[in-house]
Write an enzyme that holds these catalytic residues in place. Sequence first.
Site, PDB file in Angstrom:
ATOM      1  N   ASP A  53       0.797  -1.236   0.000  1.00 41.61           N
ATOM      2  CA  ASP A  53       0.000   0.000   0.000  1.00 41.61           C
ATOM      3  C   ASP A  53       0.823   1.277   0.000  1.00 41.61           C
ATOM      4  OD1 ASP A  53       0.995  -0.130   2.540  1.00 41.61           O
ATOM      5  OD2 ASP A  53      -0.908   0.076   3.566  1.00 41.61           O
ATOM      6  N   ARG A 281      -4.888   4.752   5.605  1.00 39.03           N
ATOM      7  CA  ARG A 281      -5.092   4.439   4.196  1.00 39.03           C
ATOM      8  C   ARG A 281      -6.203   5.301   3.614  1.00 39.03           C
ATOM      9  NH1 ARG A 281      -4.501  -0.986   2.930  1.00 39.03           N
ATOM     10  NH2 ARG A 281      -5.627  -0.407   1.036  1.00 39.03           N
ATOM     11  N   PRO A 365       7.464  -6.094   5.461  1.00 38.39           N
ATOM     12  CA  PRO A 365       6.805  -5.014   4.719  1.00 38.39           C
ATOM     13  C   PRO A 365       6.684  -3.698   5.473  1.00 38.39           C
ATOM     14  CG  PRO A 365       5.176  -6.570   5.525  1.00 38.39           C
ATOM     15  CD  PRO A 365       6.508  -7.084   5.967  1.00 38.39           C
TER      16      PRO A 365
END
Length: 678
Positions: A53, A281, A365
């Site tokens: 993302d 997000r 990540p």
Amino acid sequence: MADSEHTPESNVDVLIIGAGPAGLMAACWMAHCGVSTRIIDKRGTKIFCGQADGLQCRSLEIFDSFGFADRAWKEANHMIEICMWNPGPEGVIRRSDRIPDTIVGLSRFQQITLHQGRIERFFLDNIKKYSKDTIRVERGVIPESLDIDELKVKDQSSYPVTVKLRHLTDEEATPEQQINGSKISDGLFRSNLMHEDDEDDLIRKSKSRVGTDEIVHAKYVIGCDGARSWTRRTLGFELQGEATDFIWGVLDIIPITDFPDIRMRCAIHSAENGSLMVIPRENKLVRLYIQLKEVTPDASGRADRSKITPDIILNAARKILSPYKIDYEYCDWWTAYQIGQRVGTQFDSHERVFLAGDAVHTHSPKAGQGMNVSMHDTYNLGWKVALVAKGIAKPSILSTYQTERRAIARDLINFDHRFSRLFSGRPAKDVMDAEGVSMDEFKESFLKGNLFASGLIVNYGPSNLVVKVVDEPEKGELSGSTSTSIFADTFAKKQALATGLPVGMRFNSFKVVNQSDARPWHFQEKLKSDGRFRVVLFAGNILNPPQKSRVEQFCDALGAPNSFFRTFNPTSPPLDTVIEVLTIHSAKRTETDLIRDFPEILHPFNPHTGWDYDKVFVDDASYHEGVGDAYINYGVDRERGCVVVARPDQYVGWVGDLEDFNDLQRYFEGCLVLSTHA
């Protein structure tokens, strides 16, 4: 076997295996450069939720060079600040620090978050547009075998790589989901907690049906097929490194919480319950990376994924965030992974089959690097393969992919190794707590990590594409590339001509003004990813007669019949399909005239469309956006200027004086094929 008697066969310049961000970046280069390409993926659809993302500054600069950064910029959540939360004296978490998420002044872009599926959509639309719909992702297609004819690898007209493909049914191409009773989409089928690969089973099922196979002969194959890469295994290559005992869960949720910084990026260390990272997000979503203290690897070193559910991950988050509360009604996606850092032993075979992205390096990540570095791999590789496939560039430039990107992969692994352990460790209770992690050390690592993670400190070593001095530690790494030799004192003098444009680093961007229409531009916007090299002429004070004479002499050499500009570019318009010349001068725009003061080669005349008004710029004030101070920021003398070469991927390959034309000629003769268009 149920194979058909007549297996179809075809030739293609480039076959890309895997249609994630790395594969799509490679396909994007091929579309923009006009190279015949096929891209296959064993999954039936692109990603619609979850996965990566974070988009770093450099990735957005690259997207802009292809023409779609604006789409990501508008849809994404913008990451402005990082908040650090650590235990206070009483053991309760408290906000201990705030720092900018992106280091100020590094780029015209800042870090953003947007899920991988949207990014894939932007790539797919761009590829369709620039390939005129000739390059499409072929889904539900899996490779069965790969063979390299070593007798043909030196023949540039041959197709030495033979790949047998299998076509799957929709059911076979759909990954298994909804395990553990959860109805929410999960990413465990891609996680490193998976023990097995499903290629053999899928191939066996496909073989039972007639007409599911085909054979492709390719000049080049690029394997972008993930951490459990079929391409890598088929080549017999390995990833070397180690896994840790740290297991992390991931939740994409719309949170219901009283935690005050839920819309900030947060690094949270609890006293005893592990660590958590908050990543805000788009569309009210928040991603939580949560350390799962209660899930540990078994004797084989792997965690039992059947014990991991969204509820277990959420409960771990609640313990870390206490006394704050967190819950959700909507979960978009979840997964879990085991932290480990590994890097490939080799990045290519015979410079015909290449590996990129997770196929050659894997890591945790949380640094927001996986998708970014994977895309940067194929951004480095794609134009090289394209130009060699078209006969424009020498095959020797292909060796620079491994030398340039393996060094980056090692830096990434070292950074992630340190960062993930600091993040996963227990906070130190006091200065005498030797086992605990110093929060000052963690902050320092975070700040350094931000600089690394931006993608803007990449510095490629010397080769036939980068003319600089070889450092001793680099000599072993450079054994496969043709290095352009230069003495240290000579290079120091050349680099001093443009101190803000280090050779081997990306061409930074500052505002300049178009000479013809007074419109301001970020200069990097003019370095489009279309496969062309740029010769950037800092023309200095063009109104000063001695300087104007220097510029004219440079342009005379540029226009000579045997110059690289005439040799590699076509003789009829457009004249700059391989190498483009862009000019930035420092005189007053209002006192300067494009046609009167600049030689024609700097603004070529086309009998059908007239003069080119988009190649000459000035470092001067614009009406609405002030002064970009390009000469100051690039470290170039405003009177005398200099010449800089930007590679097709915007990295600086050569710096020299206006009188160094012979050296500039040798640069292009070292990497391009002579008389391509003669």
